[in-house]
Design a protein around this motif. Structure first.
Motif, PDB file in Angstrom:
ATOM      1  N   THR A  10      -2.503  17.076   3.677  1.00  0.00           N
ATOM      2  CA  THR A  10      -3.687  16.779   2.876  1.00  0.00           C
ATOM      3  C   THR A  10      -4.809  16.173   3.707  1.00  0.00           C
ATOM      4  OG1 THR A  10      -2.859  14.579   2.352  1.00  0.00           O
ATOM      5  CG2 THR A  10      -2.348  16.333   0.791  1.00  0.00           C
ATOM      6  N   GLY A  11      -4.505  15.731   4.913  1.00  0.00           N
ATOM      7  CA  GLY A  11      -5.528  15.053   5.712  1.00  0.00           C
ATOM      8  C   GLY A  11      -5.563  13.552   5.440  1.00  0.00           C
ATOM      9  N   MET A  12      -4.728  13.117   4.488  1.00  0.00           N
ATOM     10  CA  MET A  12      -4.653  11.698   4.132  1.00  0.00           C
ATOM     11  C   MET A  12      -4.309  10.835   5.340  1.00  0.00           C
ATOM     12  SD  MET A  12      -4.842   9.558   1.556  1.00  0.00           S
ATOM     13  CE  MET A  12      -4.466   7.801   1.407  1.00  0.00           C
ATOM     14  N   ILE A  13      -3.619  11.424   6.316  1.00  0.00           N
ATOM     15  CA  ILE A  13      -3.198  10.667   7.499  1.00  0.00           C
ATOM     16  C   ILE A  13      -4.391  10.014   8.187  1.00  0.00           C
ATOM     17  CG2 ILE A  13      -3.274  12.707   9.052  1.00  0.00           C
ATOM     18  CD1 ILE A  13      -0.599   9.961   9.238  1.00  0.00           C
ATOM     19  N   ARG A  14      -5.535  10.691   8.163  1.00  0.00           N
ATOM     20  CA  ARG A  14      -6.712  10.114   8.827  1.00  0.00           C
ATOM     21  C   ARG A  14      -7.195   8.886   8.074  1.00  0.00           C
ATOM     22  NH1 ARG A  14      -7.383  15.540   9.777  1.00  0.00           N
ATOM     23  NH2 ARG A  14      -8.569  15.884   7.889  1.00  0.00           N
ATOM     24  N   THR A  15      -7.170   8.988   6.746  1.00  0.00           N
ATOM     25  CA  THR A  15      -7.546   7.826   5.958  1.00  0.00           C
ATOM     26  C   THR A  15      -6.545   6.692   6.178  1.00  0.00           C
ATOM     27  OG1 THR A  15      -8.479   9.297   4.301  1.00  0.00           O
ATOM     28  CG2 THR A  15      -8.032   7.056   3.601  1.00  0.00           C
TER      29      THR A  15
ATOM     30  N   ARG B 124      -0.028   1.888  14.368  1.00  0.00           N
ATOM     31  CA  ARG B 124       0.812   2.991  13.897  1.00  0.00           C
ATOM     32  C   ARG B 124       2.255   2.576  13.667  1.00  0.00           C
ATOM     33  NH1 ARG B 124      -1.833   8.494  16.553  1.00  0.00           N
ATOM     34  NH2 ARG B 124      -3.963   7.899  16.053  1.00  0.00           N
TER      35      ARG B 124
ATOM     36  N   GLN C 178      -5.207  -2.105  -0.745  1.00  0.00           N
ATOM     37  CA  GLN C 178      -4.053  -2.989  -0.559  1.00  0.00           C
ATOM     38  C   GLN C 178      -3.696  -3.169   0.914  1.00  0.00           C
ATOM     39  OE1 GLN C 178      -1.294  -0.967  -3.117  1.00  0.00           O
ATOM     40  NE2 GLN C 178      -1.582  -2.435  -4.781  1.00  0.00           N
TER      41      GLN C 178
ATOM     42  N   ARG D 131      -3.102  12.413  -5.997  1.00  0.00           N
ATOM     43  CA  ARG D 131      -3.279  11.011  -6.368  1.00  0.00           C
ATOM     44  C   ARG D 131      -4.585  10.875  -7.152  1.00  0.00           C
ATOM     45  NH1 ARG D 131      -1.940   9.084  -1.184  1.00  0.00           N
ATOM     46  NH2 ARG D 131       0.275   8.982  -1.631  1.00  0.00           N
TER      47      ARG D 131
ATOM     48  N   ALA E 277      -4.268  12.162  15.460  1.00  0.00           N
ATOM     49  CA  ALA E 277      -4.071  12.401  14.031  1.00  0.00           C
ATOM     50  C   ALA E 277      -5.027  13.479  13.538  1.00  0.00           C
ATOM     51  CB  ALA E 277      -4.302  11.125  13.251  1.00  0.00           C
TER      52      ALA E 277
ATOM     53  N   SER F 136       0.825  -1.200   0.000  1.00  0.00           N
ATOM     54  CA  SER F 136       0.000   0.000   0.000  1.00  0.00           C
ATOM     55  C   SER F 136       0.868   1.263   0.000  1.00  0.00           C
ATOM     56  CB  SER F 136      -0.909  -0.027   1.231  1.00  0.00           C
ATOM     57  OG  SER F 136      -1.373   1.255   1.554  1.00  0.00           O
TER      58      SER F 136
ATOM     59  N   LYS G 195     -11.902  15.920   2.957  1.00  0.00           N
ATOM     60  CA  LYS G 195     -10.551  16.332   2.603  1.00  0.00           C
ATOM     61  C   LYS G 195      -9.467  15.371   3.088  1.00  0.00           C
ATOM     62  CE  LYS G 195     -10.867  20.528   4.258  1.00  0.00           C
ATOM     63  NZ  LYS G 195     -12.269  20.668   4.641  1.00  0.00           N
ATOM     64  N   SER G 196      -9.844  14.174   3.508  1.00  0.00           N
ATOM     65  CA  SER G 196      -8.828  13.224   3.955  1.00  0.00           C
ATOM     66  C   SER G 196      -8.237  12.469   2.766  1.00  0.00           C
ATOM     67  CB  SER G 196      -9.419  12.246   4.962  1.00  0.00           C
ATOM     68  OG  SER G 196      -9.954  12.947   6.040  1.00  0.00           O
TER      69      SER G 196
ATOM     70  N   ASN H 148      -5.504  -3.353   3.412  1.00  0.00           N
ATOM     71  CA  ASN H 148      -6.411  -4.260   4.109  1.00  0.00           C
ATOM     72  C   ASN H 148      -6.661  -5.544   3.305  1.00  0.00           C
ATOM     73  OD1 ASN H 148      -8.364  -3.005   6.667  1.00  0.00           O
ATOM     74  ND2 ASN H 148      -6.805  -1.742   5.692  1.00  0.00           N
TER      75      ASN H 148
ATOM     76  N   TYR I  46     -10.430  -0.316  18.246  1.00  0.00           N
ATOM     77  CA  TYR I  46     -10.189  -0.155  16.807  1.00  0.00           C
ATOM     78  C   TYR I  46      -8.795  -0.645  16.408  1.00  0.00           C
ATOM     79  CZ  TYR I  46     -10.573   1.743  12.141  1.00  0.00           C
ATOM     80  OH  TYR I  46     -10.631   1.862  10.780  1.00  0.00           O
TER      81      TYR I  46
ATOM     82  N   LYS J 105       1.248   4.307  -2.711  1.00  0.00           N
ATOM     83  CA  LYS J 105       1.148   5.714  -2.353  1.00  0.00           C
ATOM     84  C   LYS J 105       2.315   6.519  -2.920  1.00  0.00           C
ATOM     85  CE  LYS J 105      -1.081   5.544   2.167  1.00  0.00           C
ATOM     86  NZ  LYS J 105      -0.796   5.739   3.599  1.00  0.00           N
TER      87      LYS J 105
ATOM     88  N   CYS K  48      -4.513   2.160  -2.867  1.00  0.00           N
ATOM     89  CA  CYS K  48      -3.589   2.053  -1.741  1.00  0.00           C
ATOM     90  C   CYS K  48      -4.325   1.731  -0.445  1.00  0.00           C
ATOM     91  CB  CYS K  48      -2.714   3.305  -1.605  1.00  0.00           C
ATOM     92  SG  CYS K  48      -3.540   4.783  -1.010  1.00  0.00           S
TER      93      CYS K  48
ATOM     94  N   LEU L 254      -4.495   6.071   8.735  1.00  0.00           N
ATOM     95  CA  LEU L 254      -4.525   5.446  10.057  1.00  0.00           C
ATOM     96  C   LEU L 254      -5.851   4.746  10.322  1.00  0.00           C
ATOM     97  CD1 LEU L 254      -2.651   8.026  12.308  1.00  0.00           C
ATOM     98  CD2 LEU L 254      -1.806   5.898  11.335  1.00  0.00           C
ATOM     99  N   THR L 255      -6.883   5.126   9.592  1.00  0.00           N
ATOM    100  CA  THR L 255      -8.125   4.377   9.700  1.00  0.00           C
ATOM    101  C   THR L 255      -7.955   3.010   9.035  1.00  0.00           C
ATOM    102  OG1 THR L 255      -9.284   6.479   9.526  1.00  0.00           O
ATOM    103  CG2 THR L 255     -10.607   4.527   9.349  1.00  0.00           C
ATOM    104  N   ALA L 256      -7.194   2.984   7.953  1.00  0.00           N
ATOM    105  CA  ALA L 256      -6.953   1.714   7.260  1.00  0.00           C
ATOM    106  C   ALA L 256      -5.939   0.859   8.025  1.00  0.00           C
ATOM    107  CB  ALA L 256      -6.467   1.974   5.839  1.00  0.00           C
ATOM    108  N   VAL L 257      -4.919   1.494   8.584  1.00  0.00           N
ATOM    109  CA  VAL L 257      -3.883   0.774   9.331  1.00  0.00           C
ATOM    110  C   VAL L 257      -3.737   1.422  10.711  1.00  0.00           C
ATOM    111  CG1 VAL L 257      -1.516  -0.093   9.299  1.00  0.00           C
ATOM    112  CG2 VAL L 257      -2.692   0.374   7.150  1.00  0.00           C
ATOM    113  N   PRO L 258      -4.573   1.015  11.658  1.00  0.00           N
ATOM    114  CA  PRO L 258      -4.509   1.672  12.976  1.00  0.00           C
ATOM    115  C   PRO L 258      -3.279   1.297  13.782  1.00  0.00           C
ATOM    116  CG  PRO L 258      -6.210  -0.026  12.966  1.00  0.00           C
ATOM    117  CD  PRO L 258      -5.679   0.059  11.575  1.00  0.00           C
TER     118      PRO L 258
ATOM    119  N   LEU M 278     -11.008  -2.096   7.807  1.00  0.00           N
ATOM    120  CA  LEU M 278     -11.951  -1.633   6.785  1.00  0.00           C
ATOM    121  C   LEU M 278     -12.982  -2.697   6.428  1.00  0.00           C
ATOM    122  CD1 LEU M 278      -9.617   0.411   4.439  1.00  0.00           C
ATOM    123  CD2 LEU M 278     -10.857   1.137   6.467  1.00  0.00           C
TER     124      LEU M 278
END
Lengths: 257, 352
Positions: free
Chosen positions: A89-94, A102, B99, B88, A257, A10, B82-83, B101, B65, A14, B96, A96-100, B72
């Protein structure tokens, strides 16, 4: 726990799917190689006007890596953006939600950025060396000469460590503005200037870049009396990198985050 | 199932979330309602392990969590639109995430199709409109085909078409038996979609009730009368067994009887009526009453009531009256569509 291989994959997606990666790494390569080539050419053309002492300490390997002083700026941008763009960008929230987990997230990101930097660094280093030597004519060094291979491999390592240092620092600072605003002037101005100031330079010699660059020297210069050798220097830099990466992890782990 | 137990978040000496305890039950749309700054987003971020609680506990399907190995596949969340890294492409953004998960690649195409972004899949999301960004966020939430979905203010800033789309999507997801937890600061929005309601204000739990109960309790209807012969009218109404409430501006309010009946009664006694209006206190009003004390930023001064007659006495049980700083409550005449009206109509709403 999240499968490390999956998270690595992943993170690779990215890093390869944003333009800044291509731009910064391509720029780092081009600037380092091209500037090194120009400087090598200049030295070759002005050889006859050089003083005898200069000729005696002439280090063709180090000369070909002269472009690194500028090229490393692009590597700093790469290292900083890899992590701080997640925050900006705020991507960090997405993410860390996908991979908590850390630690898994962070190690994967560091591994992918470091791995890519190692490949690009080594390519840059070898190409820069051979290009520079080709332009130095009869004054060139050969890869088989004592210490030369070490210097060339070391240049690649230096670039990798520099990127990792920036990743760690950016993880602590979390903002691209802060990261670039502190690291760029530090490596481009502060560190080189301080390392030329008497007395202060004994401390400045332990800065990560000053210590790490030692490995690219094959012929020791007359005026430096540093207490470490080439591998010692890269070791000092590695300690900085480890500290920065651990600091970055602590910040990532502790802060919301 | 999401369980919160005394969940608390403090920033310095300011408490954003204050001992929240509730359960989000599976298979229904649960509305998470509160004024701006009530702590909804903070609560949601703690549910997802993004912010760490100062106290208490939150569990997803019985686990924290961070203990979910591929989260997911359990829960999908849309926080704010905006996350997303704008550089990209939509496809790579989803790839990404998938992948990490171990979600098969074909799901990326499927969710892009679901949210209607297939045509712009290869475009960088930087150029996306707010609505498209929101759709991309929802696509990411749907990737793992999770049982629980969480949306934070999903309709914020969307055009009517986008709002309509999200409403239908949430209803569809609940109809498939999924748990949908959606936050909003608009009661009207909740009344259209939610079956269960959790209301918070200043981080505290104010209500945890089914939407049906909430409507039952709070949408009191009554009839307002005005007459130049108030004394006689009062006597007549009392004699007929109706409870009469006199409001400040001299009107009467009668609960539990049709306007037509009151009109006929007045006619029998030859009373002149200047007004005979069926009224209904809106759910929005009930919500404002409920949260009045906890509103973070009051608009000071009086807000002029917009349209419709003013139901000055329309205070609703069980809420205490006379909140300081509370603007005059605009009532709504019967002719206007009522919040929750569609919900109660079995023809519309979720397919139940």
């Amino acid at each position: 726990m999240a499968a490390p291989a999956a998270v690595l994959q992943s993170e690779w997606t990215k890093i390869r799917s944003v333009r800044s990666t291509v731009w910064t790494l391509a720029l780092a390569f081009l600037v380092t190689a091209a500037l090194g080539a120009v400087i090598s050419l200049v030295f070759d053309n002005n050889w006859d006007s050089m003083s005898d002492s200069d000729k005696a300490t002439f280090d063709p390997t180090a000369v070909s890596f002269f472009g690194m002083t500028l090229g490393q700026l692009a590597l700093i941008v790469f290292g900083v953006l890899v992590i701080s763009s997640e925050y900006s960008t705020g991507m960090i929230r997405t993410s860390l939600t996908a991979v908590p987990q850390r630690a898994t997230f962070y190690t994967s990101k560091v591994a992918v950025a470091g791995g890519l930097a190692l490949v690009v660094g080594m390519l840059t280093s070898f190409i820069t060396f051979f290009l520079g030597q080709a332009l130095l004519g009869s004054h060139k060094a050969r890869i088989g000469d004592p210490g030369v291979l070490r210097a060339v491999v070391g240049a690649g390592l230096y670039m990798t460590l520099l990127v990792l240092l920036c990743v760690g620092a950016a993880a602590m600072l979390r903002s691209p503005m802060l990261g670039l605003g502190i690291l760029m002037p530090f490596f481009f101005l502060v560190s080189p200037i301080l390392s030329a100031v008497p007395k202060v330079k004994t401390v400045a010699h332990y800065f990560p870049d000053q210590a790490g660059q030692k490995i690219m020297q094959v012929v020791p210069s007359t005026d430096d009396h540093v207490s470490y050798g080439p591998w010692g220097g890269i070791g000092i830099m590695a300690v900085w990198v480890v500290v920065a990466l651990i600091g970055g992890y602590i910040v990532l782990r502790q802060r919301d985050a | 199932m999401i369980e919160l137990q005394g969940l608390t978040k403090r920033y310095g000496d300011k408490t954003a979330v204050d001992h929240l305890t509730f359960t989000v039950r599976p298979g229904v749309v649960t509305g998470f309602l509160g004024p701006n700054g009530a702590g909804k987003s903070t609560t949601m971020r703690m549910m997802l392990g993004l912010d760490s609680p100062s106290g208490g506990d939150v569990r997803i399907d019985g686990r924290h969590y961070a203990q979910l190995s591929e989260p997911l596949k359990h829960i999908g969340a849309l926080l704010d639109a905006k996350s997303i890294h704008g550089g990209r492409t939509a496809y790579n953004h989803l790839l990404c995430i998938a992948q990490s998960n171990r979600i098969p690649r074909h799901r990326v195409d499927e969710v892009l199709e679901t949210v209607g972004l297939t045509a712009v899949a290869r475009k960088r999301s930087k150029g996306f409109s707010l609505g498209m960004g929101q759709r991309l966020g929802i696509a990411a939430a749907l990737l793992g085909d999770p049982e629980i979905l969480m949306f934070d203010e999903p309709v914020n800033g969307l055009d009517p078409e986008g709002i309509h789309w999200i409403r239908n999507l949430m209803k569809g997801l609940a109809a498939q038996g999924r748990t949908v937890f959606v936050s909003s600061h608009l009661m009207s929005e909740m009344a259209l979609t939610a079956e269960h309601l959790i209301v918070i204000g200043r981080g505290r739990l104010l209500a945890d009730t089914s939407m049906a109960d909430f409507i039952e309790r709070n949408s009191r209807s009554y009839v307002r009368l005005r007459t130049p012969q108030p004394e006689r009218l009062k006597d007549v109404l009392s004699a007929a067994g109706h409870t009469v409430v006199t409001t400040g501006d001299g009107a009467f309010e009668v609960t539990g009887v049709e306007a037509a009946q009151l009109g006929e009664l007045a006619a029998q006694h030859q009373l002149v009526l200047h007004e005979l209006s069926p009224m209904r206190a809106s759910l929005e009003e009930a919500f404002m009453q409920l949260t009045a004390e906890s509103v973070e930023y009051h608009a000071h001064g009086t807000v002029a009531p917009v349209g419709g007659p003013v139901a000055a006495g329309a205070h609703l049980a069980p809420v205490p009256q006379g909140q300081p700083g509370q603007p005059g409550q605009p009532g709504q005449p019967e002719q206007q569509p009522q919040w929750g009206a569609q919900w109660r109509n079995p023809g519309s709403g979720k397919g139940r």
